[in-house]
Design an enzyme around this catalytic site. Structure first.
Site, PDB file in Angstrom:
ATOM      1  CG  ASP A   1      -1.923   9.607   5.429  1.00  0.00           C
ATOM      2  OD1 ASP A   1      -2.722   8.651   5.504  1.00  0.00           O
ATOM      3  OD2 ASP A   1      -2.286  10.789   5.291  1.00  0.00           O
TER       4      ASP A   1
ATOM      5  CD  GLU B   1      -3.696   5.785   2.685  1.00  0.00           C
ATOM      6  OE1 GLU B   1      -4.899   5.501   2.795  1.00  0.00           O
ATOM      7  OE2 GLU B   1      -3.165   6.753   3.264  1.00  0.00           O
TER       8      GLU B   1
END
Length: 600
Positions: free
Chosen positions: A258, A294
């Site tokens: 993330d 990400e």
């Protein structure tokens, strides 16, 4: 021995914790009898001991400096929630997936899901009966949004505070292993979404143990994780061991990292590079595991090998593709969408992934990105929808609330025919009409108020009215987000059938298996709002206009493979010919994708 509590069998358990700020450290066993056992200090601030008469299921806390009691930072389970004691887990499992070898990354068809809203039960166990539906659709990879222990029972998972633990409301560690084992039996790989850029604000008890955080940098969540200051070696090991823990102990096949742009690290050998090397070493001699980042930096260093100064991650989410596609489909131009909107933007993304490679970004008000030289299609994961792009809208509205039916089919084709790794978000394949909203279940009133205010601030850039923002703390937004699993409507059934056909073509038709970007030729027709994409053995056109267009056939002789306007997909009827050759006019209906394969 890694950190945490590791059950050795015969009611024997090893405990190891990093606590350089502690003068004394003991494990307080709460059952089967109340006992306090001192830990022995070792090198670099670690403390450890081995204890007898500790059966699986034993609850415990650590006692710091003789009085302060806190859960284990590397707890494998928090059965009573993030504020309760940790629990000893027997990680032994009779795995039967010895023949499993994972898929080449370029063959991945990813299906992102949230455990709590994927089924009414919201558990790992309840996912298993649904795997047959996903397999029939053609899905060969599921991506679980974060499952590390978070506060309460409703959360996206990005507020996790026990990164080695499994969220109790989703099920036990054994239940997660049973899900992974069932996936592998069905030929489905599993990606775990992990959060290494911050800890959630509630239940974070790391502070008294050691310098896990640094005030040198500030993040949206407060002090940054300490990746490059004093004692950062051990902090890095906490996260590297966590990655290997999921890959080894739970047989996870890939990790989605993330928001790595929120990891602040200016060291010569960045943590993300060290992590990439650790996962590569694990994969050697067995089967490949992947890191999928990400990142909104558009920085090719994420994907380059460590030998070239990169992090060595195999792929990354490509936001530019989503934004370029979304603006063409919806016409939206607020927030970060102001950087996109032309057919040429989507054409650029089809050629190289990034749209912004160093030029000026109006939204950021600065130059942005660099050139992804040497990258292939497997280096980019693309989608038309994901949890962020749906859940961070005012009402958590999916494309079904914004687009007409022909546009939904066009979005599916644009993603699944791309030379990248495609990802679906749960329910999009049949046009789920229920929203996917942002939800939490915190217990601190001040924190709840802060989350509500944060949502208001986040929506300002898009001009969405404050009085219509759903309450993320309310259970209703969670219940409304649970999938209906209903495609009885003819349009929904046709949409799912189209997805199934596109996926089968994607997985089994050789021209679509080639993800070399150097062989992709893209022609944007700005006035017609149409994009023509040619790859070896195929070409397709995407008409984003509400009007029909006519384009000439590229060089060669071609056979139509698919037209989303066909009655087969509940469309108005195909205008495109079944066969075509160079120069022949091909009529394309409004909001339609047509696909042709070359005739030898």
């Amino acid at each position: 021995m890694t950190i945490g509590s590791w059950y050795q069998g015969a009611n024997r358990c090893c405990f190891r914790v990093w606590g350089p700020q502690c003068d004394r450290l003991a494990v307080h066993l709460l059952e089967p009898e109340d006992r306090l056992i001192s830990l022995t200090p070792t090198e670099q601030g670690y403390w450890e001991t081995t204890v007898e008469n500790v059966p699986p299921g034993t609850k415990y806390v650590y006692q710091l400096n003789g009085d302060l009691e806190r859960p284990d930072p590397a707890a494998h389970a928090q059965p009573d929630g993030v504020h309760g004691p940790s629990q000893v887990v027997d990680q032994a499992w009779a795995w039967q997936d010895q023949a499993w070898q994972n898929y080449p990354l370029g063959e991945y068809i990813i299906y992102e899901l949230h455990v709590g809203t994927f089924t009414p039960e919201g558990t790992f166990t309840a996912i298993i009966p649904r795997l047959s539906d996903l397999k029939a659709l053609g899905i060969n990879v599921i991506e679980l949004m974060p499952v590390a222990a978070f506060p309460g029972t409703r959360n996206w998972g990005y507020d996790g505070v026990y990164l080695y633990g499994v969220q109790a409301s989703y099920g036990s560690p054994q239940a997660l292993k049973a899900l992974v084992a069932a996936c592998h039996r069905e030929g489905i790989a599993v990606i775990m979404d992990v959060v290494y850029n911050h800890f959630g604000p509630e239940g974070n008890y790391l502070w008294p143990y050691g310098p896990y955080f640094t005030g040198q940098y500030r993040t949206p969540w407060g002090d940054a994780v300490n990746y490059d200051q004093a004692h950062s070696n051990e902090v890095r090991q906490f996260f590297i061991q966590n990655a290997l823990y999921w890959l080894e102990t739970y047989h996870i096949d890939a990790l989605r990292l993330d928001a790595i742009h929120a990891i602040y690290d200016f060291s010569a050998r960045p943590f993300l590079q060290e992590l990439g090397q650790a996962v590569a070493a694990l994969s050697e001699g067995s089967y490949p595991r992947y890191l999928i980042a990400e990142s909104d930096l558009n920085d090719v260093r994420v994907l380059r090998s460590p030998d070239l100064g990169g992090f060595g991650h195999q792929s990354q989410w490509c936001d530019d593709f989503h934004h370029a596609l979304h603006t063409l489909l919806t016409g939206e131009s607020s927030g970060y969408y102001q950087d996109f909107g032309s057919v040429a933007d989507l054409a650029t993304s089809y050629r190289q992934g990034y749209v912004y490679t160093g030029q000026y970004s109006p939204h950021r008000r600065r130059n942005h990105g660099n050139t992804p030289t040497g990258c292939s299609g497997e280096n980019f994961v693309v989608c038309s929808q994901n949890h962020d792009q749906i859940g961070n809208r005012l009402g958590g509205d999916r494309l079904t609330q914004t687009l007409n039916f022909e546009q939904l089919k066009l979005a599916a084709a644009a993603t699944l025919l791309s030379p990248f790794v495609p990802m679906l978000f749960m329910g999009e394949e049949y046009g789920e009409t229920r929203p996917f909203q942002y939800f939490v279940s915190h217990s601190d009133p001040a924190l709840i108020a802060g989350v509500r205010q944060g949502r208001r601030e986040e929506f300002k850039a898009f001009g969405w009215p404050e009085d219509q923002i759903p309450d993320p703390q309310g259970e209703e937004v969670f219940q409304d987000s649970i999938l209906s699993w209903d495609w009885t409507d003819p349009h929904q059934g046709a949409l799912r059938s189209l997805y199934q056909t596109l996926i089968q073509l994607r997985r089994h038709w050789p021209p679509l298996l080639d993800l070399q970007l150097a062989t992709v030729t893209v022609t944007p027709l700005e006035t017609e709002k149409t994009l023509i994409v040619q790859r070896p053995g195929l070409w397709f056109a995407l008409n984003f206009s509400p009007n029909p267009v006519t384009i000439p056939t590229p060089a060669g002789t071609w056979e139509q493979k698919l037209d989303t306007a066909s009655p087969q997909w509940q469309g108005p009827g195909s205008e495109a010919p079944d066969h075509s050759s160079e120069g022949t006019a091909v009529a394309i209906s409004p909001h339609t994708a047509v696909l042709y394969g070359q005739i030898d």
